[in-house]
Scaffold this active site. Structure first.
Site, PDB file in Angstrom:
ATOM      1  N   SER A   1      15.947  72.254  24.501  1.00  0.00           N
ATOM      2  CA  SER A   1      15.302  70.982  24.183  1.00  0.00           C
ATOM      3  C   SER A   1      15.208  70.784  22.664  1.00  0.00           C
ATOM      4  O   SER A   1      16.235  70.727  21.995  1.00  0.00           O
ATOM      5  CB  SER A   1      13.927  70.923  24.866  1.00  0.00           C
TER       6      SER A   1
ATOM      7  N   ASP B   1      16.640  66.315  35.197  1.00  0.00           N
ATOM      8  CA  ASP B   1      15.738  66.422  34.050  1.00  0.00           C
ATOM      9  C   ASP B   1      15.075  65.069  33.805  1.00  0.00           C
ATOM     10  O   ASP B   1      15.760  64.055  33.621  1.00  0.00           O
ATOM     11  CB  ASP B   1      16.559  66.849  32.823  1.00  0.00           C
TER      12      ASP B   1
ATOM     13  N   HIS C   1      14.003  70.255  33.624  1.00  0.00           N
ATOM     14  CA  HIS C   1      13.857  70.679  32.232  1.00  0.00           C
ATOM     15  C   HIS C   1      13.131  72.024  32.098  1.00  0.00           C
ATOM     16  O   HIS C   1      12.876  72.484  30.996  1.00  0.00           O
ATOM     17  CB  HIS C   1      13.060  69.599  31.480  1.00  0.00           C
TER      18      HIS C   1
END
Length: 287
Positions: free
Chosen positions: A153, A231, A267
């Site tokens: 991320s 995600d 995620h």
């Protein structure tokens, strides 16, 4: 850096997971911690290749090493894992804890130019100060010659820009769910406006923008991106297709990217656990 010290040590898959602490001069006196997994057999004479993992928003030095299940495969491959923190600690700046995506745990791996955020020099901390500290004190890990970088991320953004801005420094770079176009998405726009004063200034830390600036002659840089299709931040914040398209426009034979779209994955660290062995095997090819 005389206060550098080991604060914990545990055996893991025949190797060791150690946590260290030091006071950072670059981060204006912040007391920083980082974790290193060293595989069995790593010695001063034969140090293990050092693979950095840069964590994402809300994380610290513990998240990856405790949640990703990476030590088993790293032990098999003889790879060391280096896990730094995500922002300065212990230096109070007004508003640094007002939101989860800016300030504490959200350093974005940039060198802030706004005076208010002067302690937020995470790019220099990772690429210079912490690298030098490990090189000087942890002799059985190689962060100079056999090294790679990966992240998740915000940390995926950090991994890609760190490799792209330092040709030849890393053998390869991999990213889970990376923010590849930060100047075009809300997370990056907020961070760059706050730390750097403008979105435009953030182009120096935008992986998609940096593709066009990578030298056409010199070291090759293989890149790998793994993105979950379920995600919740895709595609509003995470846009691997844009990254791939800009790489094609760059037409740079020294750059290549392998993108895996992980069907149904989100995620979380469950996603990272699922793909970490594949990514480490990919990294190991270049080490």
């Amino acid at each position: 850096m005389s206060d550098f010290k080991e604060i914990s040590s545990s055996q893991c898959y025949g190797g060791t997971v150690k946590k260290y602490q030091h006071t950072s001069h670059v981060l204006l006196g912040s007391v920083m911690k980082f974790v290193v997994f060293t595989p069995p057999g790593a010695t001063v004479e034969k140090p293990a290749a050092g693979v950095w993992f840069l964590s994402g928003l809300t994380c610290n030095e513990d998240n990856f090493i405790t949640k990703a299940g990476a030590c088993r495969k790293a032990s098999e491959l003889g790879i060391a894992l280096i896990c730094p923190d995500t922002s300065p600690r212990g230096i109070k700046v007004e508003g640094d804890d007002a939101s989860w995506d800016f300030g504490v745990s959200a350093g974005f791996y940039v060198d802030a130019t706004d005076p208010k955020w002067a302690a937020y020099q995470m790019y220099s901390y990772i690429t210079k100060e912490l690298t030098d500290l490990i090189d000087a004190n942890i002799k059985n890990v190689d962060v100079a010659e056999r090294t790679a970088v990966m992240g998740h991320s915000m940390g995926g953004h950090g991994a890609l820009i760190t490799a792209l801005k330092n040709p030849g420094r890393f053998k390869c770079a991999a990213a889970f769910s990376p923010i590849v176009t930060p100047t075009d998405v809300p997370w990056g726009q907020k961070a760059f406006t706050g730390y750097l004063g403008s979105i435009e200034a953030g182009r120096a830390y935008d992986a998609a923008e940096l593709l066009g600036k990578y030298p056409a002659e010199g070291p090759k840089l293989p890149l790998k991106v793994v993105q979950g299709t379920a995600d919740s931040f895709y595609p509003s914040q995470l846009q691997p297709e844009v990254f791939e398209a800009k790489l094609k426009v760059a037409k740079n034979e020294n750059l290549s990217v392998e993108i895996t779209m992980a069907e149904g994955y989100d995620h979380s660290y469950w996603f990272i656990q699922t793909y970490i062995d594949e990514v480490l095997l990919w990294i190991n090819k270049y080490l």
